[in-house]
Design a protein around this motif. Structure first.
Motif, mmCIF file in Angstrom:
data_model
loop_
_atom_site.group_PDB
_atom_site.id
_atom_site.type_symbol
_atom_site.label_atom_id
_atom_site.label_comp_id
_atom_site.label_asym_id
_atom_site.label_seq_id
_atom_site.Cartn_x
_atom_site.Cartn_y
_atom_site.Cartn_z
ATOM 1 N N PHE A 1 68.427 38.312 29.515
ATOM 2 C CA PHE A 1 69.023 38.254 30.848
ATOM 3 C C PHE A 1 69.300 36.794 31.132
ATOM 4 C CE2 PHE A 1 66.805 42.222 30.574
ATOM 5 C CZ PHE A 1 67.784 43.089 31.029
ATOM 6 N N HIS A 2 70.573 36.458 31.259
ATOM 7 C CA HIS A 2 70.977 35.056 31.265
ATOM 8 C C HIS A 2 71.153 34.444 32.641
ATOM 9 C CE1 HIS A 2 71.374 34.269 27.031
ATOM 10 N NE2 HIS A 2 72.070 35.367 26.841
ATOM 11 N N CYS A 3 71.121 35.251 33.693
ATOM 12 C CA CYS A 3 71.371 34.703 35.030
ATOM 13 C C CYS A 3 70.317 35.193 36.010
ATOM 14 C CB CYS A 3 72.738 35.139 35.560
ATOM 15 S SG CYS A 3 74.119 34.788 34.450
ATOM 16 N N ASP A 4 70.015 34.339 36.988
ATOM 17 C CA ASP A 4 69.138 34.785 38.075
ATOM 18 C C ASP A 4 69.808 35.940 38.814
ATOM 19 O OD1 ASP A 4 67.310 32.850 37.521
ATOM 20 O OD2 ASP A 4 67.787 31.576 39.257
ATOM 21 N N ILE A 5 69.010 36.923 39.157
ATOM 22 C CA ILE A 5 69.518 38.048 39.939
ATOM 23 C C ILE A 5 68.807 37.968 41.287
ATOM 24 C CG2 ILE A 5 69.792 40.564 40.027
ATOM 25 C CD1 ILE A 5 69.345 40.360 36.844
ATOM 26 N N ASP A 6 69.531 37.443 42.275
ATOM 27 C CA ASP A 6 68.916 37.118 43.566
ATOM 28 C C ASP A 6 69.111 38.201 44.616
ATOM 29 O OD1 ASP A 6 67.831 34.684 42.804
ATOM 30 O OD2 ASP A 6 69.772 33.681 43.028
ATOM 31 N N TYR A 7 69.436 39.380 44.158
ATOM 32 C CA TYR A 7 69.514 40.506 45.092
ATOM 33 C C TYR A 7 69.014 41.716 44.326
ATOM 34 C CZ TYR A 7 73.605 42.009 42.461
ATOM 35 O OH TYR A 7 74.443 42.421 41.449
ATOM 36 N N ASP A 8 68.868 42.822 45.027
ATOM 37 C CA ASP A 8 68.280 44.009 44.410
ATOM 38 C C ASP A 8 69.387 44.953 43.915
ATOM 39 O OD1 ASP A 8 67.157 46.491 43.890
ATOM 40 O OD2 ASP A 8 65.590 46.245 45.407
#
Ligand code: GDP
Ligand code: MN
Length: 339
Positions: free
Chosen positions: A159-166
């Motif tokens: 997983f290469h990116c921050d996921i800042d939402y659900d």
């Protein structure tokens, strides 16, 4: 009922002092990871990454499934990676192994032909068990029954990116049922009779075909032929009510009875994808551009600069599979009217 803050621990348990946990509202959701004991190290890496990029703030639970009991070593090494709830389940034999009514002679002949034709996993029975399980059974596992949404993860993905939402709540709030990051062509030799079987089912059950479905993404002649496009199912965030519902239940049973999971090598990716395309409306299928995802050998990495920066992405957008010659993504965009 998902505002039980005790589940997330006290503020003193925050993983980082300045971080807030997203405790307001959660979906009824879980990660699901099918793995062998020998997949331990790759599973550790995948869990570590999804924790870093997303779940340390959300603490969704995990369900690990295996047709053999997980070893104590496996459970110990995995459990240390997150304070989220983790459950380790054994797959019932009848959900995994080749059923008795499969003609073993015919199945053997099918495998031998695929080995001769050098089809990947062509000679493997366990791969076929896995594909059939992921097609028709993971959502019926007792540990999965209490959940509605799942996020499928495999060993050794990134997983290469921050996921800042659900993403689960995104799906729920936007009435999505299925999602993907990568779409590509299937090897025709693994599914020679699948499309014919699908069309036979569709003719028998017009009541299940959705209005505004995505058939046009997979067929340019209203179903006569299949262009082999499917969503790559090693990444899935989806609604198990869809798999548990009457259309997919009847569909899976129909496919299963034809025996193609064993006589051929039908994958759960085309099976899930075709079902989503026929029994849901096209707007219920979501492309998660902002989830940077890698499963060897392909990567999806957003080409949207703002998303890439916001996500602190570690992937190279120039390597994104989206417009690769083997990708179906431009077909998807055209079909959805976005290009
Ligand atoms: P590929 O992605 O199509 O190359 O297939 P994988 O080898 O990655 O398998 C897909 C998923 O099923 C992964 O999560 C594997 O860990 C899992 N898997 C594959 N075969 C088996 C098996 O025989 N037993 C178990 N328990 N898991 C399996
Ligand atoms: Mn894989």
């Amino acid at each position: 009922g998902n505002s039980d803050t005790s589940y997330y621990g006290l503020p003193g348990n925050l993983p980082f002092a300045n971080e807030t946990l997203a405790i307001n509202r959660h979906a009824n959701a879980t990660f699901v990871i099918l793995a062998r004991n020998s997949d331990l190290q790759g599973t550790v890496r995948s869990v570590r990454e999804i924790e870093d990029r997303f779940n340390r703030k959300y603490r969704y639970p995990y369900v690990f499934l295996n047709e053999e009991p997980f070893t104590d070593e496996f459970k110990k090494r995995i459990s240390v990676l997150s304070s989220a709830k983790m459950e380790f389940g054994l797959i019932p034999k009848e959900h995994w192994f080749q059923p008795d009514w499969i003609d073993e002679k015919k199945a053997t002949a099918g495998r031998e032909k695929m080995v001769a034709d050098k089809i990947i996993y062509g000679g493997s029975v366990s791969y076929r068990n896995m594909c059939r399980f992921n097609s028709g059974f993971f959502f019926r596992h007792p540990l999965m029954e209490k959940y509605r949404w799942y996020w499928r993860i495999e060993p050794d993905v990134h997983f290469h990116c921050d996921i800042d939402y659900d993403p689960f709540l995104y799906m729920e709030q936007n009435k999505k049922i299925y999602s993907f990051t990568i779409t590509m062509y299937e090897y025709e030799a693994t599914i020679p009779t699948l499309w014919k079987t699908v069309m036979d089912f569709a003719k028998k059950h017009p009541e299940y075909i959705a209005k505004d479905n995505a058939l046009g993404f997979m067929s340019s002649n209203n179903g006569d032929t299949y262009n082999l496009c499917h969503f790559w199912s090693n990444f899935e965030i989806a609604d198990m009510e869809f798999w548990r519902g009457p259309a997919y239940t009847a569909f899976f049973d129909y496919l299963d009875k034809q025996g193609g999971f064993y006589y051929e090598r039908w994958g759960d990716a085309p099976v899930h994808s075709i079902a989503a395309a026929l029994f849901a409306s096209k707007d219920q299928i979501h492309f998660f551009d902002d989830i940077g995802y890698e499963h060897n050998p392909y990567i999806h990495c957003t080409k949207d600069k703002a998303k890439w920066e916001k996500g602190k992405c570690s992937c190279d957008p120039a390597r994104s599979f989206d417009y690769d010659g083997y990708s179906c993504f431009s077909k998807w965009e055209t079909f959805m009217g976005k290009r």
